[in-house]
Design a protein around this motif. Structure first.
Motif, PDB file in Angstrom:
ATOM      1  N   SER A  68       3.846  10.510  -0.526  1.00 42.86           N
ATOM      2  CA  SER A  68       3.566  10.993  -1.783  1.00 42.86           C
ATOM      3  C   SER A  68       4.773  11.015  -2.555  1.00 42.86           C
ATOM      4  O   SER A  68       5.873  11.019  -2.023  1.00 42.86           O
ATOM      5  CB  SER A  68       3.131  12.433  -1.532  1.00 42.86           C
ATOM      6  OG  SER A  68       2.932  13.229  -2.870  1.00 42.86           O
ATOM      7  N   PRO A  69       4.850  11.005  -3.906  1.00 43.40           N
ATOM      8  CA  PRO A  69       6.164  10.993  -4.577  1.00 43.40           C
ATOM      9  C   PRO A  69       6.709  12.230  -5.004  1.00 43.40           C
ATOM     10  O   PRO A  69       7.311  12.397  -5.646  1.00 43.40           O
ATOM     11  CB  PRO A  69       5.783  10.054  -6.040  1.00 43.40           C
ATOM     12  CG  PRO A  69       4.107  10.412  -6.089  1.00 43.40           C
ATOM     13  CD  PRO A  69       3.766  10.323  -4.543  1.00 43.40           C
TER      14      PRO A  69
ATOM     15  N   MET B 158       7.995   4.902   1.629  1.00 42.44           N
ATOM     16  CA  MET B 158       6.535   5.366   0.879  1.00 42.44           C
ATOM     17  C   MET B 158       5.699   4.425   1.069  1.00 42.44           C
ATOM     18  O   MET B 158       4.407   4.877   0.392  1.00 42.44           O
ATOM     19  CB  MET B 158       6.885   5.957  -0.472  1.00 42.44           C
ATOM     20  CG  MET B 158       7.449   7.339  -0.608  1.00 42.44           C
ATOM     21  SD  MET B 158       7.741   8.134  -2.004  1.00 42.44           S
ATOM     22  CE  MET B 158       8.930   7.200  -2.668  1.00 42.44           C
ATOM     23  N   VAL B 159       6.043   3.311   1.281  1.00 43.42           N
ATOM     24  CA  VAL B 159       4.834   2.000   0.993  1.00 43.42           C
ATOM     25  C   VAL B 159       4.921   1.341   2.431  1.00 43.42           C
ATOM     26  O   VAL B 159       5.624   1.437   3.244  1.00 43.42           O
ATOM     27  CB  VAL B 159       5.475   1.111   0.110  1.00 43.42           C
ATOM     28  CG1 VAL B 159       5.513   1.722  -1.364  1.00 43.42           C
ATOM     29  CG2 VAL B 159       6.734   0.535   0.541  1.00 43.42           C
TER      30      VAL B 159
ATOM     31  N   LEU C 253       7.820   3.257  -7.835  1.00 42.56           N
ATOM     32  CA  LEU C 253       6.328   3.197  -7.464  1.00 42.56           C
ATOM     33  C   LEU C 253       5.715   2.745  -8.580  1.00 42.56           C
ATOM     34  O   LEU C 253       4.688   1.734  -8.579  1.00 42.56           O
ATOM     35  CB  LEU C 253       5.873   4.543  -6.946  1.00 42.56           C
ATOM     36  CG  LEU C 253       6.486   4.971  -5.519  1.00 42.56           C
ATOM     37  CD1 LEU C 253       5.913   6.250  -5.212  1.00 42.56           C
ATOM     38  CD2 LEU C 253       5.874   3.857  -4.411  1.00 42.56           C
TER      39      LEU C 253
ATOM     40  N   LEU D  44       1.804   1.185  -8.329  1.00 43.87           N
ATOM     41  CA  LEU D  44       1.303   2.278  -7.364  1.00 43.87           C
ATOM     42  C   LEU D  44       1.693   3.758  -8.131  1.00 43.87           C
ATOM     43  O   LEU D  44       2.805   3.821  -8.225  1.00 43.87           O
ATOM     44  CB  LEU D  44       2.019   2.057  -6.055  1.00 43.87           C
ATOM     45  CG  LEU D  44       1.826   0.856  -5.417  1.00 43.87           C
ATOM     46  CD1 LEU D  44       2.825   0.784  -4.314  1.00 43.87           C
ATOM     47  CD2 LEU D  44       0.519   0.692  -4.831  1.00 43.87           C
ATOM     48  N   ASN D  45       0.953   4.615  -7.927  1.00 43.40           N
ATOM     49  CA  ASN D  45       1.049   5.940  -8.360  1.00 43.40           C
ATOM     50  C   ASN D  45       0.309   7.048  -7.755  1.00 43.40           C
ATOM     51  O   ASN D  45       0.336   8.239  -8.108  1.00 43.40           O
ATOM     52  CB  ASN D  45       1.093   6.173 -10.050  1.00 43.40           C
ATOM     53  CG  ASN D  45      -0.211   5.948 -10.520  1.00 43.40           C
ATOM     54  OD1 ASN D  45      -1.302   5.509  -9.877  1.00 43.40           O
ATOM     55  ND2 ASN D  45      -0.561   6.216 -11.773  1.00 43.40           N
TER      56      ASN D  45
ATOM     57  N   MET E 154      -1.882   7.976  -3.831  1.00 43.00           N
ATOM     58  CA  MET E 154      -1.708   7.344  -2.468  1.00 43.00           C
ATOM     59  C   MET E 154      -3.035   6.681  -1.998  1.00 43.00           C
ATOM     60  O   MET E 154      -4.173   6.616  -2.604  1.00 43.00           O
ATOM     61  CB  MET E 154      -2.281   8.823  -1.788  1.00 43.00           C
ATOM     62  CG  MET E 154      -1.074   9.962  -1.624  1.00 43.00           C
ATOM     63  SD  MET E 154       0.318   9.486  -0.638  1.00 43.00           S
ATOM     64  CE  MET E 154      -0.106   9.435   1.141  1.00 43.00           C
TER      65      MET E 154
ATOM     66  N   ARG F  67      10.222   7.352  -7.989  1.00 44.16           N
ATOM     67  CA  ARG F  67       8.804   7.660  -8.872  1.00 44.16           C
ATOM     68  C   ARG F  67       8.343   6.496  -9.741  1.00 44.16           C
ATOM     69  O   ARG F  67       7.514   5.987  -9.797  1.00 44.16           O
ATOM     70  CB  ARG F  67       8.614   8.989  -9.389  1.00 44.16           C
ATOM     71  CG  ARG F  67       8.737   9.892  -8.761  1.00 44.16           C
ATOM     72  CD  ARG F  67       8.318  11.332  -9.677  1.00 44.16           C
ATOM     73  NE  ARG F  67       8.513  12.627  -8.646  1.00 44.16           N
ATOM     74  CZ  ARG F  67       8.176  13.713  -8.978  1.00 44.16           C
ATOM     75  NH1 ARG F  67       7.502  14.016 -10.211  1.00 44.16           N
ATOM     76  NH2 ARG F  67       8.142  14.800  -8.350  1.00 44.16           N
TER      77      ARG F  67
ATOM     78  N   LYS G 189       0.697  -1.063  -0.034  1.00 46.28           N
ATOM     79  CA  LYS G 189      -0.029  -0.099   0.098  1.00 46.28           C
ATOM     80  C   LYS G 189       0.841   1.108   0.129  1.00 46.28           C
ATOM     81  O   LYS G 189       1.916   1.300   0.663  1.00 46.28           O
ATOM     82  CB  LYS G 189      -1.010  -0.142   1.147  1.00 46.28           C
ATOM     83  CG  LYS G 189      -1.897   1.206   1.333  1.00 46.28           C
ATOM     84  CD  LYS G 189      -2.627   1.113   2.583  1.00 46.28           C
ATOM     85  CE  LYS G 189      -3.564   2.456   2.753  1.00 46.28           C
ATOM     86  NZ  LYS G 189      -4.300   2.161   3.560  1.00 46.28           N
ATOM     87  N   GLN G 190       0.729   2.217  -0.893  1.00 46.76           N
ATOM     88  CA  GLN G 190       1.412   3.724  -0.844  1.00 46.76           C
ATOM     89  C   GLN G 190       0.754   4.152   0.120  1.00 46.76           C
ATOM     90  O   GLN G 190      -0.390   4.577   0.211  1.00 46.76           O
ATOM     91  CB  GLN G 190       1.191   4.076  -2.348  1.00 46.76           C
ATOM     92  CG  GLN G 190       1.976   5.224  -2.363  1.00 46.76           C
ATOM     93  CD  GLN G 190       1.838   6.146  -3.582  1.00 46.76           C
ATOM     94  OE1 GLN G 190       1.358   5.353  -4.768  1.00 46.76           O
ATOM     95  NE2 GLN G 190       2.523   7.198  -3.690  1.00 46.76           N
ATOM     96  N   THR G 191       1.674   4.773   0.953  1.00 42.95           N
ATOM     97  CA  THR G 191       1.570   5.593   1.986  1.00 42.95           C
ATOM     98  C   THR G 191       2.133   7.063   2.235  1.00 42.95           C
ATOM     99  O   THR G 191       1.740   8.030   2.706  1.00 42.95           O
ATOM    100  CB  THR G 191       1.825   5.087   3.479  1.00 42.95           C
ATOM    101  OG1 THR G 191       3.264   4.710   3.585  1.00 42.95           O
ATOM    102  CG2 THR G 191       0.893   3.783   3.651  1.00 42.95           C
TER     103      THR G 191
END
Length: 58
Positions: A11-12, A53-54, A23, A28-29, A31, A20, A7-9
């Protein structure tokens, strides 16, 4: 083969281009998106690169 949920938690925004791209490679791209991939050394390495970030769910 075993699978792993990611799960992406984070921000890129203001991250490097390679983070980036990692992700996007994980599927994932945006939130709070969840991606289910097979558990392999390649995927584990990608997760390690963007671990800030994940969140690994299982």
């Amino acid at each position: 083969m075993a699978t792993i949920k990611i799960k992406q938690t984070g921000s890129p925004i203001r991250r490097t281009k390679d983070q980036r791209a990692t992700l996007i490679g994980l599927g994932l791209n945006k939130m709070h998106r969840v991606s289910e991939l097979e558990d392999s050394p390649e995927v584990r390495g990608m997760i390690r690169k963007v671990q800030h970030m994940v969140e690994v769910q299982g």
